[in-house]
Design a protein around this motif. Structure first.
Motif, PDB file in Angstrom:
ATOM      1  N   VAL A   1      26.016  21.258  71.643  1.00  0.00           N
ATOM      2  CA  VAL A   1      25.274  22.190  71.015  1.00  0.00           C
ATOM      3  C   VAL A   1      24.686  22.797  72.219  1.00  0.00           C
ATOM      4  O   VAL A   1      24.871  24.123  72.198  1.00  0.00           O
ATOM      5  N   HIS A   2      24.153  22.116  73.185  1.00  0.00           N
ATOM      6  CA  HIS A   2      23.648  22.679  74.416  1.00  0.00           C
ATOM      7  C   HIS A   2      24.548  23.325  75.084  1.00  0.00           C
ATOM      8  O   HIS A   2      24.464  24.683  75.646  1.00  0.00           O
ATOM      9  N   ASP A   3      25.658  22.721  75.328  1.00  0.00           N
ATOM     10  CA  ASP A   3      26.843  23.341  76.324  1.00  0.00           C
ATOM     11  C   ASP A   3      27.382  24.742  75.755  1.00  0.00           C
ATOM     12  O   ASP A   3      27.331  25.504  76.333  1.00  0.00           O
ATOM     13  N   TYR A   4      27.803  24.627  74.486  1.00  0.00           N
ATOM     14  CA  TYR A   4      28.197  25.953  73.879  1.00  0.00           C
ATOM     15  C   TYR A   4      27.131  27.046  73.812  1.00  0.00           C
ATOM     16  O   TYR A   4      27.594  28.198  74.132  1.00  0.00           O
ATOM     17  N   ALA A   5      26.172  26.800  73.503  1.00  0.00           N
ATOM     18  CA  ALA A   5      24.950  27.931  73.604  1.00  0.00           C
ATOM     19  C   ALA A   5      24.603  28.413  75.044  1.00  0.00           C
ATOM     20  O   ALA A   5      24.578  29.449  75.226  1.00  0.00           O
ATOM     21  N   ALA A   6      24.814  27.299  75.972  1.00  0.00           N
ATOM     22  CA  ALA A   6      24.443  27.681  77.324  1.00  0.00           C
ATOM     23  C   ALA A   6      25.639  28.717  77.897  1.00  0.00           C
ATOM     24  O   ALA A   6      25.175  29.841  78.751  1.00  0.00           O
ATOM     25  N   MET A   7      26.935  28.560  77.388  1.00  0.00           N
ATOM     26  CA  MET A   7      28.172  29.216  77.626  1.00  0.00           C
ATOM     27  C   MET A   7      27.984  30.436  76.903  1.00  0.00           C
ATOM     28  O   MET A   7      28.789  31.668  77.337  1.00  0.00           O
TER      29      MET A   7
ATOM     30  N   ASN B   1      31.502   8.856  68.731  1.00  0.00           N
ATOM     31  CA  ASN B   1      30.395   9.337  69.598  1.00  0.00           C
ATOM     32  C   ASN B   1      29.675  10.658  68.833  1.00  0.00           C
ATOM     33  O   ASN B   1      30.160  11.796  69.473  1.00  0.00           O
ATOM     34  N   PRO B   2      29.221  10.636  67.667  1.00  0.00           N
ATOM     35  CA  PRO B   2      28.740  11.575  67.083  1.00  0.00           C
ATOM     36  C   PRO B   2      27.538  12.540  67.825  1.00  0.00           C
ATOM     37  O   PRO B   2      27.490  13.669  67.731  1.00  0.00           O
ATOM     38  N   GLU B   3      27.011  11.675  68.528  1.00  0.00           N
ATOM     39  CA  GLU B   3      26.001  12.416  69.498  1.00  0.00           C
ATOM     40  C   GLU B   3      26.342  13.507  70.304  1.00  0.00           C
ATOM     41  O   GLU B   3      25.756  14.445  70.652  1.00  0.00           O
ATOM     42  N   ASN B   4      27.622  13.298  70.920  1.00  0.00           N
ATOM     43  CA  ASN B   4      28.122  14.360  71.720  1.00  0.00           C
ATOM     44  C   ASN B   4      28.323  15.678  71.278  1.00  0.00           C
ATOM     45  O   ASN B   4      27.860  16.562  71.643  1.00  0.00           O
ATOM     46  N   ASP B   5      28.836  15.619  69.804  1.00  0.00           N
ATOM     47  CA  ASP B   5      29.055  17.027  69.038  1.00  0.00           C
ATOM     48  C   ASP B   5      27.644  17.543  68.566  1.00  0.00           C
ATOM     49  O   ASP B   5      27.384  18.766  68.552  1.00  0.00           O
TER      50      ASP B   5
END
Length: 185
Positions: free
Chosen positions: A127-133, A118-122
């Motif tokens: 990318v979105h989640d870690y930036a938002a965090m 599942n490469p799309e997850n990374d």
């Protein structure tokens, strides 16, 4: 995007129960759903180990009391996210607390080794989640083709690409990627 605190608490409780099942890999929460990930392959784990060793050697100087550690959860209840990065840099003392997951403000770096399944997850969701965090740095390593990207705040607009064999700057640290192997090599 945020999630209702009651709904997240319910998801978190279910995720905790699922993580007790022996054959289940990491259990994450994203987009209001529980996400199950498969257990990683050996080359994946080797990359985590090699990067952790390099970071831990440097952390003694750059950030005494911090550790590069695999196996901890990263939780942002406000965003409704529970992630289990392959590796994180955070204060070692955070492991003494009773809370189930590390909080984003404790983490300086997350590392993900791209999975074959599942490469799309990374590449997209995390990318979105870690930036938002607000995680300062996200090192994405892709053994499928021997490449990677260093994402840095603000909003991960800074993206430095690399290939295996490069010495990569990630914040104050340098990672020698010549010891990493592709899945096919």
């Amino acid at each position: 995007m945020s999630i209702d605190p009651v709904a997240f608490a319910r998801l978190r409780e279910n995720a905790d129960q699922l993580s007790q099942v022996p054959s289940v890999g990491a259990v994450e929460i994203a987009n209001g759903q529980i996400v199950l990930t498969v257990s990683p392959v050996r080359r994946h784990e080797r990359a985590v180990l090699r990067i952790a060793r390099q970071l831990n050697d440097q952390l003694r100087t750059t950030h005494p009391g911090f550790v590069a550690h695999a196996g901890a959860y990263l939780e942002d209840a406000g965003l409704g996210r529970l992630r289990r990065p392959d590796l994180m840099v955070f204060p070692e003392g955070a492991l003494d607390l009773q809370t189930p997951g590390l909080l984003p403000h404790e983490v300086l770096l997350v590392v993900e080794i791209v999975s074959q399944a599942n490469p799309e997850n990374d590449y997209e969701n995390k990318v979105h989640d870690y930036a938002a965090m607000g995680i300062p740095h996200y090192l994405l390593v892709d053994p499928r083709d021997g490449t990677g990207i260093v994402h840095s705040l603000p909003n991960y607009t800074s993206r430095e690409k690399f290939v295996f064999g490069d010495a990569v700057s990630v914040g104050p640290w340098t990672i020698d990627t010549s010891a990493l192997l592709t899945y096919g090599s």
